[in-house]
Design a protein around this motif. Structure first.
Motif, mmCIF file in Angstrom:
data_model
loop_
_atom_site.group_PDB
_atom_site.id
_atom_site.type_symbol
_atom_site.label_atom_id
_atom_site.label_comp_id
_atom_site.label_asym_id
_atom_site.label_seq_id
_atom_site.Cartn_x
_atom_site.Cartn_y
_atom_site.Cartn_z
ATOM 1 N N LEU A 185 -13.350 -1.588 24.676
ATOM 2 C CA LEU A 185 -12.331 -1.433 25.720
ATOM 3 C C LEU A 185 -12.552 -0.172 26.549
ATOM 4 O O LEU A 185 -12.121 -0.101 27.697
ATOM 5 C CB LEU A 185 -10.939 -1.378 25.086
ATOM 6 N N ILE A 186 -13.227 0.814 25.973
ATOM 7 C CA ILE A 186 -13.360 2.110 26.633
ATOM 8 C C ILE A 186 -14.604 2.201 27.514
ATOM 9 O O ILE A 186 -14.573 2.811 28.589
ATOM 10 C CB ILE A 186 -13.352 3.231 25.564
ATOM 11 N N PHE A 187 -15.713 1.590 27.120
ATOM 12 C CA PHE A 187 -16.949 1.677 27.904
ATOM 13 C C PHE A 187 -16.829 1.058 29.303
ATOM 14 O O PHE A 187 -17.193 1.693 30.300
ATOM 15 C CB PHE A 187 -18.113 1.021 27.159
ATOM 16 N N GLY B 249 -17.354 0.858 35.385
ATOM 17 C CA GLY B 249 -16.828 0.368 36.656
ATOM 18 C C GLY B 249 -16.517 1.489 37.625
ATOM 19 O O GLY B 249 -16.836 1.396 38.817
ATOM 20 N N GLN B 250 -15.908 2.568 37.120
ATOM 21 C CA GLN B 250 -15.576 3.664 38.022
ATOM 22 C C GLN B 250 -16.817 4.341 38.587
ATOM 23 O O GLN B 250 -16.896 4.632 39.776
ATOM 24 C CB GLN B 250 -14.710 4.721 37.326
ATOM 25 N N GLU C 115 -25.661 1.139 28.703
ATOM 26 C CA GLU C 115 -24.292 1.317 28.207
ATOM 27 C C GLU C 115 -23.897 0.164 27.295
ATOM 28 O O GLU C 115 -23.246 0.365 26.269
ATOM 29 C CB GLU C 115 -23.316 1.415 29.390
ATOM 30 N N GLY C 116 -24.284 -1.059 27.659
ATOM 31 C CA GLY C 116 -24.004 -2.202 26.798
ATOM 32 C C GLY C 116 -24.757 -2.128 25.490
ATOM 33 O O GLY C 116 -24.257 -2.511 24.428
ATOM 34 N N SER D 291 -12.918 -7.868 33.767
ATOM 35 C CA SER D 291 -11.634 -7.359 34.255
ATOM 36 C C SER D 291 -11.560 -5.836 34.123
ATOM 37 O O SER D 291 -11.012 -5.157 35.003
ATOM 38 C CB SER D 291 -10.479 -8.017 33.489
ATOM 39 N N LEU D 292 -12.137 -5.297 33.058
ATOM 40 C CA LEU D 292 -12.105 -3.849 32.858
ATOM 41 C C LEU D 292 -13.078 -3.129 33.790
ATOM 42 O O LEU D 292 -12.826 -1.993 34.197
ATOM 43 C CB LEU D 292 -12.416 -3.513 31.403
#
Length: 428
Positions: free
Chosen positions: A12-14, A19-20, A178-179, A231-232
């Motif tokens: 949930l945090i990554f 995205g930002q 990151e993934g 969505s995140l």
């Protein structure tokens, strides 16, 4: 059930932070992230399901002592020593800490006792996880995720800006890395045994049927994870105005939820993170306990679950940064090996000499992973030696093992194809 077990706090945090930072290039970064954050775990489920869900089977070409040592290390790290205690720590910091007037070590201890008491209770009957996690906890988690995920689409708080930092040059590669760091490939190797156990407890016994339903399960979980991530990513890409300089994705989520929903948003996020962490803890405790239950026949499953839960309570009362610093070097060694096991498991039937390929490939990965760990520790005396390896692509991003291992893989395949096959005849 499997979707919920994979979806931990880290998942949930990554994405919001990716995205930002990616901004307008969000979709490129998302593509790379989904490849390793969703595709790799799915391949892991496929590989482990082919051999019946048992880790020792997918690593059977290794010497038995090394196979047991590797399996034990993976289950201990993703189980009681690192991943599971981290779920309680993150749940406490995001789910409870904002509501405490005076947090203390005592409140953290009480929270971890309650958290792991629930995890223990739901883990002692592994064949019933479909009922406890799949039918009870997951629907509540999905409902909360739908609210959180659709909110930035229905009511965005900003627009994506230009890419920042390393995302300006190669957003796809950065997202890919990151993934890769979600560590879900390790989880995939663990959860295979949980999936198979639950399928068998519901009347599915044939090997072909177990494989079919395991793959179906993996695809459903992968689709769910991909939708959450997308969505995140968008939430993070539209968050720059309200969170201009966040330290991590958790802060992005917290600020976004509080800005959009006020105190209700903080409570919503707390519920999402706590449920996500709880289901991951249950899955990891169950998988670890089943693995060690098969290894130690004289110790019953319930005793192992209890022991692991107690160890988790101990480590959950250390600092989050202390745990991360303690076990990151181990993860940098285990994760590349796990990725290699997944791909070798998928192509095992086409390898002319699987024992040679497995052992040579995993050996070179192990050696180069050790070098990677020594590099980040910055031992002054070793720097001149380590600099020799800096010419290998991937040295700076913890992937120095990739190209050499592929080269060894192809070399052993060619050697197996062109070398004389060993005779099965015995001299009388």
């Amino acid at each position: 059930m499997v979707f919920a077990m994979f979806l931990g706090a880290g998942n949930l945090i990554f994405p919001p932070m990716v995205g930002q930072l990616a901004g307008e290039d969000m979709w490129y970064a998302a593509g790379g992230f989904l490849l390793t954050g969703v595709g790799l775990p799915l391949l892991g489920i496929v590989a482990i399901s082919r051999v019946g869900g048992c880790f020792n089977e997918i690593s059977g070409e290794m010497p038995k002592s090394l196979m047991i040592a590797l399996g034990s290390c993976i289950y201990l790290i993703i189980g009681p020593l690192y991943a599971v205690p981290r779920t309680a720590l993150v749940s406490y910091e995001v789910g409870l800490l904002p509501f405490l007037p005076e947090p203390s070590e005592f409140t953290q201890l009480i929270f971890s006792l309650v958290f792991f008491s629930i995890s223990w209770y739901l883990s002692i009957k592994p064949g019933k996880l479909l009922e406890s996690v799949g039918k009870l906890i997951t629907p509540a988690l999905i409902a909360l995720l739908v609210i959180l995920g659709l909110s930035p689409i229905i009511s965005p708080l900003g627009i994506p800006g230009p890419a920042m930092g390393t995302y300006t040059e190669a957003p796809f590669i950065k997202g890919f890395l990151e993934g890769y760091m979600t560590m879900d490939a390790l989880a995939a190797l663990m959860f295979g045994i949980v999936i198979i156990t639950n399928l068998k407890s519901h009347g599915i016994k044939e090997k072909s049927s177990l494989f079919h339903y395991s793959i179906t399960t993996g695809i459903i979980a992968a689709i769910g994870l991909a939708l959450v991530y997308i969505s995140l990513f968008y939430l993070g890409a539209t968050s720059r105005e309200i969170a201009p300089d966040p330290g991590n994705g958790g802060q992005v989520l917290t600020i976004y939820a509080e800005t959009l929903f006020g105190t209700t948003g903080t409570a919503l996020l707390a519920a999402v993170v706590t449920l996500a962490c709880l289901t991951t803890a249950i899955g990891c405790i169950t998988a670890s306990s089943e693995y060690f239950d098969e290894m130690f026949e004289r110790v019953n499953y319930k005793t192992i679950v209890t022991t692991i839960s107690i160890i988790c309570i101990f480590f959950a009362n250390m600092g989050l940064n202390e745990i991360i610093d303690l076990f990151i070097p181990v993860l940098l060694i285990l994760y590349p090996i796990s990725i290699a096991l997944i791909f070798l498991g998928l192509i095992r039937d086409w390898l002319p000499r699987p024992i040679l390929t497995y052992r040579a490939t995993l050996t070179i990965i192990f050696i180069l992973s050790i070098i990677d760990v020594l590099r980040i520790k910055e031992y002054a005396g070793l720097q001149p030696v380590l600099q020799i390896f800096s010419v290998i692509p991937g040295y700076e991003v913890h992937m120095v093992w990739l190209l050499p291992s592929l080269a060894v893989l192809f070399a052993t395949v060619l050697l197996g194809l062109f070398s004389r096959p060993e005779s099965n005849c015995q001299t009388p």
